[in-house]
Design a protein around this motif. Structure first.
Motif, PDB file in Angstrom:
ATOM      1  N   SER A 265       9.723  68.512  38.196  1.00 25.86           N
ATOM      2  CA  SER A 265      10.693  67.625  37.545  1.00 25.86           C
ATOM      3  C   SER A 265      11.281  68.336  36.339  1.00 25.86           C
ATOM      4  O   SER A 265      10.547  68.888  35.516  1.00 25.86           O
ATOM      5  CB  SER A 265       9.984  66.340  37.094  1.00 25.86           C
ATOM      6  OG  SER A 265      10.736  65.747  36.051  1.00 25.86           O
ATOM      7  N   LYS A 266      12.647  68.325  36.272  1.00 27.75           N
ATOM      8  CA  LYS A 266      13.293  68.850  35.060  1.00 27.75           C
ATOM      9  C   LYS A 266      14.022  67.731  34.323  1.00 27.75           C
ATOM     10  O   LYS A 266      14.547  67.936  33.245  1.00 27.75           O
ATOM     11  CB  LYS A 266      14.292  69.954  35.447  1.00 27.75           C
ATOM     12  CG  LYS A 266      13.622  71.222  35.978  1.00 27.75           C
ATOM     13  CD  LYS A 266      14.656  72.261  36.334  1.00 27.75           C
ATOM     14  CE  LYS A 266      13.981  73.453  36.995  1.00 27.75           C
ATOM     15  NZ  LYS A 266      14.928  74.327  37.676  1.00 27.75           N
ATOM     16  N   SER A 267      14.099  66.556  34.964  1.00 25.63           N
ATOM     17  CA  SER A 267      14.871  65.473  34.350  1.00 25.63           C
ATOM     18  C   SER A 267      14.230  64.112  34.574  1.00 25.63           C
ATOM     19  O   SER A 267      14.907  63.122  34.762  1.00 25.63           O
ATOM     20  CB  SER A 267      16.282  65.479  34.939  1.00 25.63           C
ATOM     21  OG  SER A 267      16.167  65.366  36.360  1.00 25.63           O
ATOM     22  N   GLY A 268      12.910  64.097  34.612  1.00 28.75           N
ATOM     23  CA  GLY A 268      12.213  62.812  34.717  1.00 28.75           C
ATOM     24  C   GLY A 268      11.940  62.335  36.127  1.00 28.75           C
ATOM     25  O   GLY A 268      11.349  61.277  36.308  1.00 28.75           O
ATOM     26  N   VAL A 269      12.366  63.096  37.146  1.00 21.80           N
ATOM     27  CA  VAL A 269      12.096  62.682  38.536  1.00 21.80           C
ATOM     28  C   VAL A 269      11.553  63.889  39.302  1.00 21.80           C
ATOM     29  O   VAL A 269      12.127  64.976  39.255  1.00 21.80           O
ATOM     30  CB  VAL A 269      13.401  62.195  39.230  1.00 21.80           C
ATOM     31  CG1 VAL A 269      13.099  61.784  40.675  1.00 21.80           C
ATOM     32  CG2 VAL A 269      14.026  61.052  38.468  1.00 21.80           C
ATOM     33  N   TYR A 270      10.441  63.671  40.009  1.00 19.12           N
ATOM     34  CA  TYR A 270       9.863  64.775  40.780  1.00 19.12           C
ATOM     35  C   TYR A 270      10.689  65.070  42.032  1.00 19.12           C
ATOM     36  O   TYR A 270      11.084  64.148  42.755  1.00 19.12           O
ATOM     37  CB  TYR A 270       8.447  64.404  41.232  1.00 19.12           C
ATOM     38  CG  TYR A 270       7.365  64.781  40.242  1.00 19.12           C
ATOM     39  CD1 TYR A 270       7.339  66.035  39.639  1.00 19.12           C
ATOM     40  CD2 TYR A 270       6.348  63.870  39.929  1.00 19.12           C
ATOM     41  CE1 TYR A 270       6.329  66.378  38.750  1.00 19.12           C
ATOM     42  CE2 TYR A 270       5.334  64.212  39.040  1.00 19.12           C
ATOM     43  CZ  TYR A 270       5.331  65.469  38.455  1.00 19.12           C
ATOM     44  OH  TYR A 270       4.343  65.804  37.584  1.00 19.12           O
ATOM     45  N   GLU A 271      10.933  66.350  42.283  1.00 23.01           N
ATOM     46  CA  GLU A 271      11.578  66.770  43.530  1.00 23.01           C
ATOM     47  C   GLU A 271      10.671  67.791  44.213  1.00 23.01           C
ATOM     48  O   GLU A 271      10.153  68.702  43.546  1.00 23.01           O
ATOM     49  CB  GLU A 271      12.936  67.404  43.246  1.00 23.01           C
ATOM     50  CG  GLU A 271      13.961  66.364  42.861  1.00 23.01           C
ATOM     51  CD  GLU A 271      15.303  66.956  42.476  1.00 23.01           C
ATOM     52  OE1 GLU A 271      15.619  68.065  42.957  1.00 23.01           O
ATOM     53  OE2 GLU A 271      16.001  66.313  41.677  1.00 23.01           O
ATOM     54  N   LYS A 272      10.532  67.636  45.528  1.00 19.47           N
ATOM     55  CA  LYS A 272       9.604  68.505  46.255  1.00 19.47           C
ATOM     56  C   LYS A 272      10.169  69.923  46.349  1.00 19.47           C
ATOM     57  O   LYS A 272      11.363  70.101  46.601  1.00 19.47           O
ATOM     58  CB  LYS A 272       9.358  67.945  47.655  1.00 19.47           C
ATOM     59  CG  LYS A 272       8.139  68.532  48.309  1.00 19.47           C
ATOM     60  CD  LYS A 272       7.693  67.713  49.508  1.00 19.47           C
ATOM     61  CE  LYS A 272       6.389  68.274  50.042  1.00 19.47           C
ATOM     62  NZ  LYS A 272       5.899  67.588  51.201  1.00 19.47           N
ATOM     63  N   VAL A 273       9.296  70.882  46.142  1.00 22.06           N
ATOM     64  CA  VAL A 273       9.690  72.292  46.232  1.00 22.06           C
ATOM     65  C   VAL A 273       9.524  72.738  47.680  1.00 22.06           C
ATOM     66  O   VAL A 273       8.506  72.437  48.305  1.00 22.06           O
ATOM     67  CB  VAL A 273       8.761  73.152  45.326  1.00 22.06           C
ATOM     68  CG1 VAL A 273       9.089  74.627  45.444  1.00 22.06           C
ATOM     69  CG2 VAL A 273       8.835  72.682  43.886  1.00 22.06           C
ATOM     70  N   ALA A 274      10.554  73.425  48.206  1.00 16.84           N
ATOM     71  CA  ALA A 274      10.449  73.926  49.584  1.00 16.84           C
ATOM     72  C   ALA A 274       9.287  74.902  49.643  1.00 16.84           C
ATOM     73  O   ALA A 274       9.124  75.740  48.754  1.00 16.84           O
ATOM     74  CB  ALA A 274      11.741  74.627  49.977  1.00 16.84           C
TER      75      ALA A 274
END
Ligand code: NAD
Length: 337
Positions: A265-274
């Protein structure tokens, strides 16, 4: 010529290792030894090897190039020292031994007998942890300020071999067993050592017919030499299973879940890393070790690294008893490469 392998201990984790032996090119399993004849025979049958009830006989008769030791913790030292004296390279399951004195004996014997030693700290071979290490090293999330590690799993189960519940055989409970993975992961991820530890544990495990004297939960606050603090929360009672590592940076966060993935997360929301395709961590680990056995790679820090983990765990038990933070001795930092 193939590197020949003997397996010492035909219990739960031996199977993973033998599958890895089959998968790695240039390896040949000769035999499996277990004090329980049926277990040794069953494993030997499945993997087309010989079986022994005495690992000393197995080593003397089969003279394998290397052994994989998957014994209860209290037998790690005697089996590793015997194997080294017989000239066998050693892949030894974690935790290295019951205490730092035993770890020292293993390291000395391995040096004297000029054999390779790898302690099976498998966390380093999971793809999720390798991705996490790359992200830490890239520095895109800013400075790392803390790590929170949580592991909850039912520990006092019927399936778990009984020796895990006896201090004299296991050297501790969930902290010794799973804490070894957590300390390994933190020291390896950050390329640093733990410098002090504060711990609190509970001893409330029960098993019919077994005098349980190991801890069933532990909360550890540790500090690393790089000045990064970490918390480790372990519990093994009636829990909702969970295995999550969160790393908190100045510009974001990262979450790591083995078997599930890595999120940033860079902006408060987790995003899955490929992620890249998962290869069995046991295959990766064995591949590294065999390269070292063949003189193509090195595992030279594995013994001291594994010993440093036992030092942290010993400090954790001491902290729990004394109710205060325990610092690791400075000479430890000097003699660890
Ligand atoms: N890397 C991992 O993720 C992982 C997972 C599980 C276990 N482990 C480690 O692997 C080791 C073994 O654990 P396990 O779960 O397979 O335990 P286990 O009890 O299933 O296996 C140990 C085997 O050793 C045998 N044994 C006992 N005394 C012996 C002797 N004197 N000579 C020969 N055999 C003897 C037992 O009969 C048993 O079959 C431990 O160090 C444990 O912490 C690591």
């Amino acid at each position: 010529m193939d590197v020949t392998v003997g397996v010492i201990g035909a219990g739960i984790i031996a199977e993973e290792h033998l599958q890895a032996v089959e998968a790695v090119e240039g390896l040949h399993a000769l035999a499996a030894a277990d004090i329980d004849e049926q277990k040794a025979e069953k494993l030997a049958e499945r993997y087309n090897t010989k079986s022994y009830t005495d690992y000393r006989d197995m080593i003397k008769t089969e003279t394998p190039d290397m052994v994989i030791i998957t014994l209860p913790h209290y037998l790690h030292k005697e089996a590793a020292v015997f194997s080294a004296e017989q000239g066998c390279h050693i892949l030894l399951e974690k935790p290295m031994a019951l205490n730092t004195a035993e770890c020292g004996e293993i390291i000395q014997s391995v040096r004297e007998n000029r054999v390779q030693l790898m302690v099976g700290h498998i966390q380093q071979y999971f793809q999720e942890n390798r991705t996490a290490k790359q992200i830490v090293e890239q520095g895109e999330l800013g400075s790392l300020v803390m790590i929170n590690e949580t592991r909850h799993l039912p520990y006092f189960t019927r399936e778990r071999p009984r020796w895990f519940f006896e201090w004299s055989k296991a050297g501790g409970g969930i902290v010794m067993n799973l804490g070894a993975h957590c300390i390994d992961k933190i020291q390896w991820l950050l390329d640093t050592k733990v410098s002090r530890v504060m711990a609190a544990m509970t001893y409330k495990g029960e098993e019919p017919g077994v005098a349980v004297d190991v801890e069933g939960s532990g909360l550890l606050f540790i500090h690393t030499e790089k000045g990064i603090p970490a918390s480790i929360s372990l519990s093994g009672y009636e829990v909702v299973p969970k295995q999550v590592t969160e790393l908190i940076f100045t510009n974001g966060m990262m979450k790591v879940e083995i078997g599930k993935g890595v999120w940033v997360s860079k902006s408060g929301v987790y995003e899955k890393v490929a992620s890249t395709k998962e290869i069995s961590p046991f295959v990766r680990q064995l591949t590294d070790f065999v390269r070292a056995v063949k003189g193509e790679g090195t595992v030279k820090k594995s013994g001291p690294h594994a010993k440093s983990i036992i030092e942290v765990l010993e400090a954790g038990y001491k902290s729990h008893e004394q109710g205060e933070m325990v610092s690791l001795p400075p000479e430890r930092r000097e003699d660890q490469p």
